[in-house]
Enzyme design. Sequence first.
Site, PDB file in Angstrom:
ATOM      1  N   LYS A   1       0.670  -1.115  -0.005  1.00 35.41           N
ATOM      2  CA  LYS A   1       0.154  -0.054  -0.248  1.00 35.41           C
ATOM      3  C   LYS A   1       0.852   1.437   0.021  1.00 35.41           C
ATOM      4  O   LYS A   1       1.531   1.579   1.079  1.00 35.41           O
ATOM      5  CB  LYS A   1      -0.895  -0.118   1.326  1.00 35.41           C
ATOM      6  CG  LYS A   1      -2.277   0.581   1.083  1.00 35.41           C
ATOM      7  CD  LYS A   1      -2.390   2.086   1.110  1.00 35.41           C
ATOM      8  CE  LYS A   1      -2.042   2.912   2.091  1.00 35.41           C
ATOM      9  NZ  LYS A   1      -1.750   4.316   1.751  1.00 35.41           N
TER      10      LYS A   1
ATOM     11  N   GLY B   1       6.596   4.993   8.407  1.00 41.58           N
ATOM     12  CA  GLY B   1       5.852   6.377   8.434  1.00 41.58           C
ATOM     13  C   GLY B   1       5.693   6.901   9.732  1.00 41.58           C
ATOM     14  O   GLY B   1       6.775   6.706  10.512  1.00 41.58           O
ATOM     15  N   SER B   2       4.696   7.488  10.084  1.00 38.66           N
ATOM     16  CA  SER B   2       4.799   8.510  11.185  1.00 38.66           C
ATOM     17  C   SER B   2       4.730   7.634  12.580  1.00 38.66           C
ATOM     18  O   SER B   2       4.072   6.542  12.458  1.00 38.66           O
ATOM     19  CB  SER B   2       3.895   9.675  11.353  1.00 38.66           C
ATOM     20  OG  SER B   2       2.738   8.869  11.042  1.00 38.66           O
ATOM     21  N   THR B   3       5.346   7.927  13.518  1.00 38.59           N
ATOM     22  CA  THR B   3       4.925   7.649  14.886  1.00 38.59           C
ATOM     23  C   THR B   3       3.497   7.341  15.227  1.00 38.59           C
ATOM     24  O   THR B   3       2.851   6.316  15.644  1.00 38.59           O
ATOM     25  CB  THR B   3       5.661   8.173  16.107  1.00 38.59           C
ATOM     26  OG1 THR B   3       7.132   7.932  15.782  1.00 38.59           O
ATOM     27  CG2 THR B   3       5.441   7.640  17.435  1.00 38.59           C
TER      28      THR B   3
ATOM     29  N   GLY C   1       2.053   4.596  13.289  1.00 43.50           N
ATOM     30  CA  GLY C   1       2.389   3.286  13.449  1.00 43.50           C
ATOM     31  C   GLY C   1       1.700   2.613  14.769  1.00 43.50           C
ATOM     32  O   GLY C   1       1.457   1.524  14.701  1.00 43.50           O
TER      33      GLY C   1
ATOM     34  N   GLU D   1       8.955   1.097  11.241  1.00 41.77           N
ATOM     35  CA  GLU D   1      10.060   2.118  11.151  1.00 41.77           C
ATOM     36  C   GLU D   1       9.394   3.529  11.077  1.00 41.77           C
ATOM     37  O   GLU D   1       8.679   3.785  10.151  1.00 41.77           O
ATOM     38  CB  GLU D   1      10.646   1.836   9.926  1.00 41.77           C
ATOM     39  CG  GLU D   1      11.347   0.431   9.592  1.00 41.77           C
ATOM     40  CD  GLU D   1      12.531   0.360  10.289  1.00 41.77           C
ATOM     41  OE1 GLU D   1      13.240   1.440  11.017  1.00 41.77           O
ATOM     42  OE2 GLU D   1      13.253  -0.793  10.169  1.00 41.77           O
TER      43      GLU D   1
ATOM     44  N   CYS E   1      13.639  10.285   7.499  1.00 40.02           N
ATOM     45  CA  CYS E   1      13.125   9.838   8.769  1.00 40.02           C
ATOM     46  C   CYS E   1      14.620  10.235   9.808  1.00 40.02           C
ATOM     47  O   CYS E   1      14.428  10.485  10.962  1.00 40.02           O
ATOM     48  CB  CYS E   1      12.877   8.634   8.851  1.00 40.02           C
ATOM     49  SG  CYS E   1      13.912   7.471   8.072  1.00 40.02           S
TER      50      CYS E   1
ATOM     51  N   GLU F   1       9.106  16.344  15.347  1.00 34.79           N
ATOM     52  CA  GLU F   1       9.491  15.845  13.884  1.00 34.79           C
ATOM     53  C   GLU F   1       8.980  17.001  12.854  1.00 34.79           C
ATOM     54  O   GLU F   1       7.680  16.958  12.679  1.00 34.79           O
ATOM     55  CB  GLU F   1       9.322  14.495  13.486  1.00 34.79           C
ATOM     56  CG  GLU F   1       9.892  14.047  11.950  1.00 34.79           C
ATOM     57  CD  GLU F   1       9.642  12.723  11.728  1.00 34.79           C
ATOM     58  OE1 GLU F   1       8.480  12.257  11.694  1.00 34.79           O
ATOM     59  OE2 GLU F   1      10.712  12.015  11.327  1.00 34.79           O
TER      60      GLU F   1
END
Length: 497
Positions: free
Chosen positions: A191, A244-246, A249, A267, A302, A401
Site C-alpha cells: 500500500k 511512516g509516522s509514529t 505506527g 519504522e 526519517c 519531527e
Amino acid sequence: MTAQDLIARLKDVTPSSIKTKPFVDGKFVDPASDATFETIYPGTGTKIADIAACGQVDVDRAVASARKAFESGVWSRMAPADRKRILTRFSELMLEHRDELAGLETLNVGKPITRSRNGDIPSAAGCIAWYADAIDKVYGEVAETGPDVTTMVVREPLGVVAAVVPWNYPLSMACWKLGPALATGNSVILKPAEQSPFTALRIAELALEAGLPPGVLNVVPGLGEAAGKALGLHMDVDCVTFTGSTEVGKMFLEYSGQSNAKHVSLELGGKSPQIVLNDCDDLDGAARAIAAGIFSNSGQVCNAGSRLVVESGIKDALLERVVAIATDLKAGDPLDESTQLGSIVSEKQFERVMSYIDIGKSEGASVVAGGKAARPESGGFFIEPTVFDNVGNGMRIAQEEIFGPVLSAITVADFDEAVTVANDTIYGLSAAIWTRDIRKAHRAARAIRAGVVWVNCFDRGSMSAPFGGFKQSGFGRDKSLHAMDKYTDWKSIWIAH
Ligand code: NAD
C-alpha cells in the site's frame, strides 16, 4: 504547465507508464468503487492523475489473491534457486526501466530527477538483488536435544504480508519491505502512500514480467484511513510491515490488537542529534555532513540530523559554515538536471513545515538562514534551507519531527550535557558524534539510545547493516539479514528415533 507538458519532459515516461488501478492477481483490475484521489506534481502544483481510492472490498480481493498464492506454494515452496532467479530478474528490470521509474518518482514527490535516477531507483533495485542473493544463504539449525531425537529448527514464511509505506523514498521504502518479505517466500500486498503510488504500481508489472507468480505481489493504492486501516484490521493478514509516522505506527499496533494479533514492525519518525564537540578538527567536513543531513531530500528523511547539538567553544565557527552552505543551496526545478534541492512533497506538508518555522520564531529561536518559501512563481511547494540558532531542547522545534529542511542548533557546555540532550527525545532512530577523542566517541556511541550511531560521518549505509529505531522510532529492522526475521517464524520439529 499541464500534466502532458511535464510528462513530455521526462525520459521514457509516457502516459501509459502511469497506472491508476489496483494490481491484483497479476493484473490491473477495476476498483470496487469510483472513488479516486488526485496525485499532484509538487514542483508546479499540477494535477497528474486520478488514482483509485481502494477500500475494504479491494483490500479483501488483494488479500484473497495473496492468500491463495501463498497456500498454493507456487512461490512459498518454490526452490530457492528459482526464487533467486526471479528476484534477480526483477531487480534487473527495475534498472532497465530506471529512467522511467525515476521520472515517475520525481513526478510524484518533487525530488531532483538526478537523485531519483542515480540514487533512489538503483538503490531500490540493489535492495531486491541483495535479498535475491541472500535467499539460499539463510537456513535453519539442528538443536542438540538428546540422543533419541533429532530437532530441526526451521524458518517459515509468515504468509500474507501487508507493506504500508511513506512518500519520502517511495520505491526504496517499498523495496526494503519487498526484498526480505518476498525472498523468504511470503505473498505481499503493498500500500503506497497516497502522494506517491506511481512507482509501486509500475513495478508490480515488472515483477510479473520477471516471473513472480500472480497474487504474490499485489498493489492497492488508497488513503491511509481506508486502505491502510483495512489492511491493519484484516483477519487474514499475518504481518504488517510499516514505515511512516509514529502516530500512524501506533494505530497499527491497535489494529493488530483489535483483529488477529498480526505481527507488526514499525519504522517510524526521528529527531536525530548531530553532536559536534570542541575537539572536532574538521569543521568544514562536519558542516558539509550536517547540511547534507538536514537539507537532502528537502529534509524529508526519517533519520535527518535535525538537531545540531554543539559544544559552545566551536558553535560560532561551525554554524557560520553551515549557514554559508544553507544560503548557497537554492531550490530548483526538480526536472532540471542541475537541481540539488527539490520541492516539499505536498501543499499540506509545505504548510506544516512553514508553521514550524513560525513556531520556532515565536518560541524565541533565531533564524540565521532561510525561513521563507522559495520559488513561489513556480506554483510548487519549495522552502529555503533554514537554520535556527539559540534553540532550547525543550522547544517544539527541538522535540517534534518537522520533516522539512529546518535545522535546530542547540548549544551545550560539555560532553555530558551533549549526550543528555541527545537522549532527551521520544525518538531514537539515529545520531552522530564528531570528535577526535576516541574515548568520548565510544562512550557516546554506547550511551545514545538510537538504532544507528555514526562517528565522524553521517548517513553512511549499506544493505549489510540493519536500519531502524529505538524508543518511539519503532522496532524491527529493515536491511541486512536481520530484516528476514520480521517475515519468518521459527518452527521446531522433533523427530523421535
Ligand atoms: P504517514 O504515517 O502519514 O503515512 C505512512 C503510510 O501510512 C501511508 O501509506 C499512509 O497512507 C498510511 N496511513 C496514514 N494514516 C493511516 C491510518 N489511519 N491507518 C492506516 N494507514 C494509514 O507518514 P508519511 O507522512 O507518509 O511519512 C512521513 C513519516 O514517515 C515521518 O514520520 C518519517 O519519519 C517516517 N519515515 C520513517 C522511516 C524509517 O525508516 N524509520 C523512513 C521513512 C519515513
